[in-house]
Design an enzyme around this catalytic site. Structure first.
Site, PDB file in Angstrom:
ATOM      1  CG  HIS A   1       3.771  36.966 -24.893  1.00 29.43           C
ATOM      2  ND1 HIS A   1       4.494  36.401 -25.770  1.00 29.43           N
ATOM      3  CD2 HIS A   1       2.553  36.427 -24.652  1.00 29.43           C
ATOM      4  CE1 HIS A   1       3.384  35.556 -26.374  1.00 29.43           C
ATOM      5  NE2 HIS A   1       2.181  35.706 -25.623  1.00 29.43           N
TER       6      HIS A   1
ATOM      7  CD  GLU B   1      21.007  23.581 -33.468  1.00 28.43           C
ATOM      8  OE1 GLU B   1      20.686  24.851 -32.671  1.00 28.43           O
ATOM      9  OE2 GLU B   1      20.330  23.748 -34.441  1.00 28.43           O
TER      10      GLU B   1
ATOM     11  CG  ASP C   1      19.602  24.192 -28.762  1.00 26.83           C
ATOM     12  OD1 ASP C   1      19.034  24.251 -27.692  1.00 26.83           O
ATOM     13  OD2 ASP C   1      18.891  24.366 -29.772  1.00 26.83           O
TER      14      ASP C   1
ATOM     15  CB  CYS D   1      25.102  31.960 -35.395  1.00 25.73           C
ATOM     16  SG  CYS D   1      23.894  30.247 -34.987  1.00 25.73           S
TER      17      CYS D   1
END
Length: 576
Positions: free
Chosen positions: A194, A436, A460, A507
């Site tokens: 977080h 990926e 990935d 991307c």
């Protein structure tokens, strides 16, 4: 004496200021016996502490600043859910009654048991959720000791102050946000914590995983934070301080210069157009896309709608989110990726077994196809949004032709449902796939025959090609975008797509790395998608590039195996 601490950079840039130490509650508690006659009073004391903590969270949620990122409220909801769970609110009461012990000790015993369960989890994302439990327990412990939730000396806060903490909860950060800290540093946390999410949303240069930082740094000590390199310099000498101040000033000047390129067309020196798109996670991110002057949205990660909740958002909620983005882009293309959720997350109250390697398990399109009813809800919402602008549908983690055929069949079913309802959509919506998985790169032809476009997800692709968990600190140094195998796969996909006339974008993180822009251009890439903050820097590199002079060297780099020689060739490629 000056020294350097190395950690994990979670938000780039340079910050300079004085340390402000965040005192955190240690999970230490004395143990003493409670007479049977006082057990009820001890239970009441524990209940009062839980109630007080709950009120603190409710107050925080009610006072979230209007401009705060949407993640803040979700984070507080997660902490409320943990607080209300019986494992924290009820089990310690049973321990008090059974052991006839004080509430602090009962809470500590139960927390230790919970933390040991988290330590046994191999998935990095779930392990990091242990920090949420700790943050909630610390607040209860403070209440038991008659102390308020931690509030720093805000009179000392400001743009020249750097908060140093063991860990920070989103609730803590909400309290600090309005006081404009220059940066914050934490001993714990990682790329999926977080803390990292909040840091990026606030755009503060920040570093995590600085083990023992609080014991090494003194209050008011001068610090230099290099969020890009993941480095903190403590008590720098005058020359180093002057150098970093100059570097920070240069970064700001460079940002101001780059803003002038906002409306400039991305075209190489020899007249080749390049498409620069932006990645987003939330509808509000469109403002950053506009500020960067991106030509479109190349990757809209839809997972944000599904996280921190027990059930999927319904079709209408998803449709409204997608439509808001599409309309805000005013005709520019928006590529919406179907949700990439995995076996490590529970959806709609369904329990799934935790796998040792969730990245290799039931996730992304694999999960969607096993739950067609849920998949249909998202497909219908995306199709409906396509009536309001240029939308492209992107399938994550394809690895075989059967997945593509099944997905196209699901899209057809969703279209039929909308026709039956009389709802409008773009009947010719383009459907693409993410490359990926190495299998998809090596069997590219089966995808170019069936799909309208491709998007390379390098994060990935590198992880799977090199068999490296990029969230594991022990092997993170082996995660190498310039590994010969990675470059060969990229070249294979780009050239294969170009031969068949299939549009191909990139991307992953590589797209926003200006050191790799010319290499990717030389390999034939003409569409990039990245974080909005990276668009203008990449555009500047495109404007400086002559394709005829980089193609040959880029191709020669595919034949290099030596890492040092590769570095030298990359420097030569990027030389003006």
């Amino acid at each position: 004496m000056s020294f350097t601490i190395h950690g994990t950079g979670i938000c780039g840039g340079i910050a300079i200021g004085q340390a402000l130490l965040h005192s955190h509650t240690r999970l230490e508690a004395g143990h003493y016996q409670i007479p049977q006659s006082q057990i009820e009073d001890e239970l009441a004391r524990f209940d009062a502490a839980v109630t007080k903590t709950r009120r603190e969270f409710e107050t925080l949620r009610e006072n979230i600043p209007s401009k705060a990122p949407p993640e803040f409220e979700a984070f507080i909801d997660v902490h409320m859910m943990i607080l209300n769970d019986s494992t924290l609110s009820a089990v310690p009461r049973k321990i008090i009654e059974r052991e006839r012990c004080n509430a602090e000790w009962a809470l500590k015993l139960q927390t230790d048991e919970l933390l040991s369960q988290f330590d046994a989890i191999e998935d990095a994302y779930l392990r990091e959720r242990k920090a949420d439990v700790l943050q909630v327990v610390e607040r209860i412990m403070l209440s038991l000791r008659g102390q308020p939730g931690y509030v720093p000396d805000l009179t000392a806060a400001g743009q020249s102050r750097i908060l140093v903490a063991h860990d920070l909860s989103p609730a803590d950060v909400l309290q600090f946000k309005q006081h404009q800290f220059a940066s914050f540093l934490t001993e714990l946390g990682g790329a999926t914590s977080h803390t990292a999410v909040v840091a990026r949303s606030l755009n503060l240069p920040s570093v995590a995983s600085l083990h023992h930082a609080r014991s090494l740094i003194r209050e008011d000590e001068m610090l230099i934070v290099d969020g890009t390199q993941g480095v903190v310099i403590v008590d720098p000498d005058p020359q180093v301080l002057a150098d970093y101040r100059l570097r920070r000033h240069q970064i700001e000047l460079e940002r101001q210069k780059l803003r002038r390129l906002r409306s400039t067309r991305a075209v190489t020196l020899d007249g080749v157009d390049v498409e620069l798109h932006a990645n987003i996670e939330l509808p509000d991110d469109v403002a950053e896309v506009d500020e960067a002057g991106a030509a479109g949205i190349g990757l809209f990660r839809t997972e944000f709608l599904f996280m921190n909740r027990d059930s999927l958002p319904n079709e209408e909620e998803q449709f409204e989110a997608y439509r808001a983005v599409v309309e805000a882009m005013r005709g520019r293309p928006v590529t919406i990726r179907t949700y990439d959720l995995g076996s490590d997350k529970n959806i709609d109250g369904m329990e799934r077994p935790l796998l040792q390697n969730p990245a290799l398990g039931l996730r992304a399109i694999r999960l969607c196809l096993t739950e067609p009813q849920r998949f249909q809800i998202q497909l219908r919402a995306i199709l409906r949004a396509s009536h309001h602008g240029k939308v492209r549908l992107l399938i994550p983690m394809i690895s075989g032709a059967a997945e593509v055929e099944q997905t196209l069949a699901q899209v057809a079913i969703a279209k039929q449902a909308l026709v039956a309802r009389g709802q409008q959509f773009d009947a010719g919506i383009e459907v693409g796939g993410m490359i990926e998985v190495p299998a998809a790169a090596l069997a590219l032809r089966m995808f170019t025959r069936k799909l309208d476009f491709l998007s390379i997800g390098t994060n990935d692709l590198i992880q799977y090609t090199l068999a490296i968990d990029r969230t594991d600190d022990a092997v993170a140094h082996l995660y190498d975008p310039l590994h010969p195998a990675v470059l060969h796969l990229l070249a294979l996909v780009i050239s294969g797509a170009n031969r068949t006339g299939t549009p191909v974008a990139l991307c992953g993180e590589m797209a926003g790395d200006v050191k790799l822009t010319r290499l990717l251009l030389g390999l034939g890439l003409r569409e990039f998608s990245m974080h909005p903050a990276q668009v203008l820097a990449v555009k500047q590199e495109v404007l400086r590039t002559n394709l005829s002079s980089v193609r040959l060297l880029a191709r020669r780099m595919l034949r290099v195996a030596d890492r040092e020689r590769m570095r030298v060739m990359l420097e030569r490629l990027n030389a003006d």
